[in-house]
Design an enzyme around this catalytic site. Structure first.
Site, short mmCIF file in Angstrom:
data_model
loop_
_atom_site.label_atom_id
_atom_site.label_comp_id
_atom_site.label_asym_id
_atom_site.label_seq_id
_atom_site.Cartn_x
_atom_site.Cartn_y
_atom_site.Cartn_z
N ALA A 8 0.83 -1.21 0.00
CA ALA A 8 0.00 0.00 0.00
C ALA A 8 0.86 1.26 0.00
O ALA A 8 0.35 2.37 0.05
CB ALA A 8 -0.93 0.00 1.21
N GLY A 9 2.17 1.07 -0.04
CA GLY A 9 3.06 2.22 -0.11
C GLY A 9 3.22 2.67 -1.56
O GLY A 9 2.69 2.04 -2.48
N ARG A 10 3.97 3.74 -1.71
CA ARG A 10 4.07 4.35 -3.04
C ARG A 10 4.74 3.41 -4.05
O ARG A 10 4.22 3.18 -5.13
CB ARG A 10 4.89 5.63 -2.91
CG ARG A 10 4.22 6.77 -3.57
CD ARG A 10 4.96 8.04 -3.27
NE ARG A 10 4.11 8.94 -2.57
CZ ARG A 10 4.40 9.49 -1.39
NH1 ARG A 10 5.54 9.21 -0.79
NH2 ARG A 10 3.56 10.31 -0.83
N VAL A 11 5.90 2.87 -3.69
CA VAL A 11 6.57 1.98 -4.66
C VAL A 11 5.79 0.68 -4.78
O VAL A 11 5.66 0.12 -5.87
CB VAL A 11 8.03 1.66 -4.25
CG1 VAL A 11 8.71 0.81 -5.32
CG2 VAL A 11 8.83 2.93 -4.02
N ASP A 31 0.15 -5.19 3.40
CA ASP A 31 0.65 -4.01 4.11
C ASP A 31 0.06 -3.99 5.52
O ASP A 31 -0.98 -4.61 5.77
CB ASP A 31 0.23 -2.73 3.36
CG ASP A 31 1.13 -1.54 3.66
OD1 ASP A 31 1.95 -1.18 2.81
OD2 ASP A 31 1.02 -0.98 4.78
N THR A 117 13.72 -2.09 -0.39
CA THR A 117 13.77 -1.18 0.76
C THR A 117 15.20 -0.67 1.00
O THR A 117 16.15 -1.45 0.94
CB THR A 117 13.25 -1.93 2.01
OG1 THR A 117 11.96 -2.45 1.70
CG2 THR A 117 13.17 -1.01 3.22
N ARG A 149 19.22 5.20 -15.10
CA ARG A 149 19.37 6.65 -14.88
C ARG A 149 20.61 7.17 -15.60
O ARG A 149 20.58 8.23 -16.23
CB ARG A 149 19.47 6.95 -13.37
CG ARG A 149 18.11 6.99 -12.69
CD ARG A 149 18.25 7.15 -11.18
NE ARG A 149 16.94 7.36 -10.56
CZ ARG A 149 16.72 7.24 -9.26
NH1 ARG A 149 17.71 6.92 -8.43
NH2 ARG A 149 15.52 7.45 -8.76
N HIS A 173 24.02 0.88 -3.95
CA HIS A 173 22.98 1.86 -4.28
C HIS A 173 22.99 2.89 -3.16
O HIS A 173 22.54 2.63 -2.06
CB HIS A 173 21.61 1.18 -4.34
CG HIS A 173 20.48 2.16 -4.57
ND1 HIS A 173 20.39 2.93 -5.70
CD2 HIS A 173 19.42 2.50 -3.80
CE1 HIS A 173 19.31 3.69 -5.63
NE2 HIS A 173 18.71 3.45 -4.49
N1 LIG Z 1 16.19 0.79 -3.84
C1 LIG Z 1 15.60 1.73 -4.54
O1 LIG Z 1 15.98 2.01 -5.65
C2 LIG Z 1 14.45 2.46 -3.95
C3 LIG Z 1 14.12 2.24 -2.64
N2 LIG Z 1 13.06 2.89 -2.09
C4 LIG Z 1 12.78 2.55 -0.68
O2 LIG Z 1 11.59 1.77 -0.64
C5 LIG Z 1 10.96 1.92 0.63
C6 LIG Z 1 9.50 2.26 0.45
O3 LIG Z 1 9.35 3.52 -0.18
P1 LIG Z 1 7.89 4.13 -0.44
O4 LIG Z 1 7.03 3.11 -1.08
O5 LIG Z 1 8.06 5.43 -1.09
O6 LIG Z 1 7.40 4.36 1.07
P2 LIG Z 1 5.89 4.40 1.62
O7 LIG Z 1 5.96 4.99 2.98
O8 LIG Z 1 5.00 5.02 0.60
O9 LIG Z 1 5.51 2.86 1.72
C7 LIG Z 1 6.07 1.97 2.62
C8 LIG Z 1 4.96 1.02 3.02
O10 LIG Z 1 5.52 -0.03 3.82
C9 LIG Z 1 4.51 -0.40 4.75
N3 LIG Z 1 5.11 -1.18 5.82
C10 LIG Z 1 5.95 -0.76 6.81
N4 LIG Z 1 6.30 -1.80 7.59
C11 LIG Z 1 5.68 -2.90 7.10
C12 LIG Z 1 5.65 -4.27 7.47
N5 LIG Z 1 6.32 -4.73 8.52
N6 LIG Z 1 4.90 -5.11 6.72
C13 LIG Z 1 4.20 -4.67 5.66
N7 LIG Z 1 4.18 -3.38 5.26
C14 LIG Z 1 4.91 -2.51 5.97
C15 LIG Z 1 3.93 0.93 5.18
O11 LIG Z 1 2.67 0.78 5.81
C16 LIG Z 1 3.85 1.67 3.85
O12 LIG Z 1 2.59 1.47 3.22
C17 LIG Z 1 11.79 2.99 1.35
O13 LIG Z 1 12.75 2.40 2.19
C18 LIG Z 1 12.47 3.71 0.20
O14 LIG Z 1 13.64 4.40 0.59
C19 LIG Z 1 12.26 3.73 -2.79
C20 LIG Z 1 12.55 3.99 -4.11
C21 LIG Z 1 13.68 3.39 -4.79
O1 LIG Z 2 16.20 8.38 -3.20
C1 LIG Z 2 15.57 7.54 -2.51
O2 LIG Z 2 15.51 7.56 -1.29
C2 LIG Z 2 14.89 6.42 -3.23
C3 LIG Z 2 15.92 5.75 -4.03
O3 LIG Z 2 16.69 4.95 -3.54
C4 LIG Z 2 16.17 6.26 -5.39
O4 LIG Z 2 15.28 6.87 -6.00
O5 LIG Z 2 17.28 6.06 -5.87
#
Ligand SMILES: NC(=O)C1=CN([C@@H]2O[C@H](COP(=O)(O)OP(=O)(O)OC[C@H]3O[C@@H](n4cnc5c(N)ncnc54)[C@H](O)[C@@H]3O)[C@@H](O)[C@H]2O)C=CC1
Ligand SMILES: O=C([O-])CC(=O)C(=O)O
Length: 308
Positions: A8-11, A31, A117, A149, A173
């Site tokens: 239910a999160g953004r990604v 979620d 994550t 990118r 990363h």
């Molecule tokens: N590696 C990459 O390239 C990227 C990594 N990210 C990371 O991905 C993660 C999520 O980002 P977003 O979706 O933007 O955040 P968000 O806050 O929109 O979504 C995170 C979701 O995880 C849920 N959650 C938390 N603990 C949980 C659990 N124990 N079980 C199930 N659900 C749980 C939350 O309720 C929330 O809905 C962050 O750590 C972010 O930094 C984001 C973009 C790129």
């Molecule tokens: O920037 C952030 O926190 C999310 C991420 O890892 C990316 O977009 O590369």
């Protein structure tokens, strides 16, 4: 079934959409937010109905609903805010990984697990250690974001399609990722031979800072590009495509590194990581990769023993 934990999160929800749009499989969004994954699933089902896609989305707050999934994608956890680094999320998200690993072990013990994550290499390490699955089944995301990118920024300089560029970003990363312009290529020529050093420096900087730039502009971190990358990884596994993507893998001697996770090119197929490819590096590239991998090690060393 493909499960997205953090669905239910953004990604998470964007990944669910990408999986449906590519017609890969049904999607289970799990979620901890009450009702939110169910609401997202309903909207995704309406999207599928609009587009005539015969796949279903489901939403749940109960981990047992991942049962039977052959791929579990983990996007759960805290995102960074403006001014924070990904590394600042180490401790809080390590806890989230530990909890989720218990659930995956119980309900989807034969799955391939993709971890996004942040900080993603360290979180993949925690997941790998806590799951105890073979290393080919625990795969970290981010190479399929950092490399495209680099391709994007280079494509703007060269005025060509990013699809014509084979970009290579290795290591971590995060702040210490290692973009490698000589190993990246366009029509067989190294990217470094087609651009001036000034342009190379600029696109490398843009690539490293891309995630932070998005947060600076819109207030929250990326979702579209990472979700697209996750869907490609899931597709390669699901369809046994044996495509080479840069992924975060547990290294057991490859490139001379042991017991660490780093972004390297690998063949993805039905078993997950089918093979890790070792690129020949110059002395300078070796130094760059060493620095990047050491930055991952520093993060792992900062984790208390219960996460390792
Ligand atoms: N590696 C990459 O390239 C990227 C990594 N990210 C990371 O991905 C993660 C999520 O980002 P977003 O979706 O933007 O955040 P968000 O806050 O929109 O979504 C995170 C979701 O995880 C849920 N959650 C938390 N603990 C949980 C659990 N124990 N079980 C199930 N659900 C749980 C939350 O309720 C929330 O809905 C962050 O750590 C972010 O930094 C984001 C973009 C790129
Ligand atoms: O920037 C952030 O926190 C999310 C991420 O890892 C990316 O977009 O590369």
């Amino acid at each position: 079934m493909i499960t997205v934990v953090g669905g239910a999160g953004r990604v998470g929800v964007t990944t669910g959409a990408m999986v449906l749009l590519r017609d890969l499989d049904d999607v289970m969004l799990i979620d901890i937010k009450p009702n939110a994954p169910q609401g997202e699933a309903l909207d995704l089902n309406h999207m599928a109905a609009v587009l005539g896609i015969s796949r279903r989305a489901y939403g749940s707050n109960d981990y047992k609903d991942m049962s039977g999934s052959d791929i579990v994608i983990v996007t759960a956890g805290f995102p960074r805010k403006a001014g924070q680094t990904r590394e600042d999320l180490l401790r809080v998200n390590a806890d989230v990984m530990k909890q989720i690993a218990e659930q995956i072990k119980e309900y989807a013990p034969n799955s391939k697990v993709l971890v996004l994550t942040n900080p993603s290499d360290a979180m993949t390490y925690v997941m790998y250690k806590k799951l105890g699955f073979p290393r080919e089944r625990v795969i970290g995301f981010s190479g399929l974001l950092d490399s495209p990118r680099l391709a994007y920024y280079a494509s703007v300089k060269l005025n060509i399609s990013p699809a014509s560029i084979q970009p290579v970003v290795l290591g971590m990363h995060g702040e210490h990722m290692f973009p490698a312009p000589r190993l990246s290529s366009v029509g067989g020529a190294p990217l470094s031979s087609l651009l001036s050093q000034k342009d190379i420096d600029e696109i490398v900087k843009q690539t490293v800072e891309a995630g932070a730039e998005i947060i600076k502009l819109r207030g929250y971190s990326s979702n579209w590009a990472p979700a697209a990358g996750l869907a490609l990884m899931a597709e390669a596994i699901k369809k046994d495509q044996r495509k080479v993507y840069i992924v975060s893998a547990y290294l057991n001697g490859e490139y001379g590194y042991k017991d660490v996770i780093a972004e390297v090119p690998a063949v993805l197929g039905r078993n997950g990581i089918e093979k890790i490819l070792e690129l020949p590096l110059t002395d300078e590239e070796r130094k760059g990769l060493d620095a990047s991998v050491n930055a991952v090690r520093d993060l792992l060393n900062a984790l208390p023993p219960e996460y390792r």
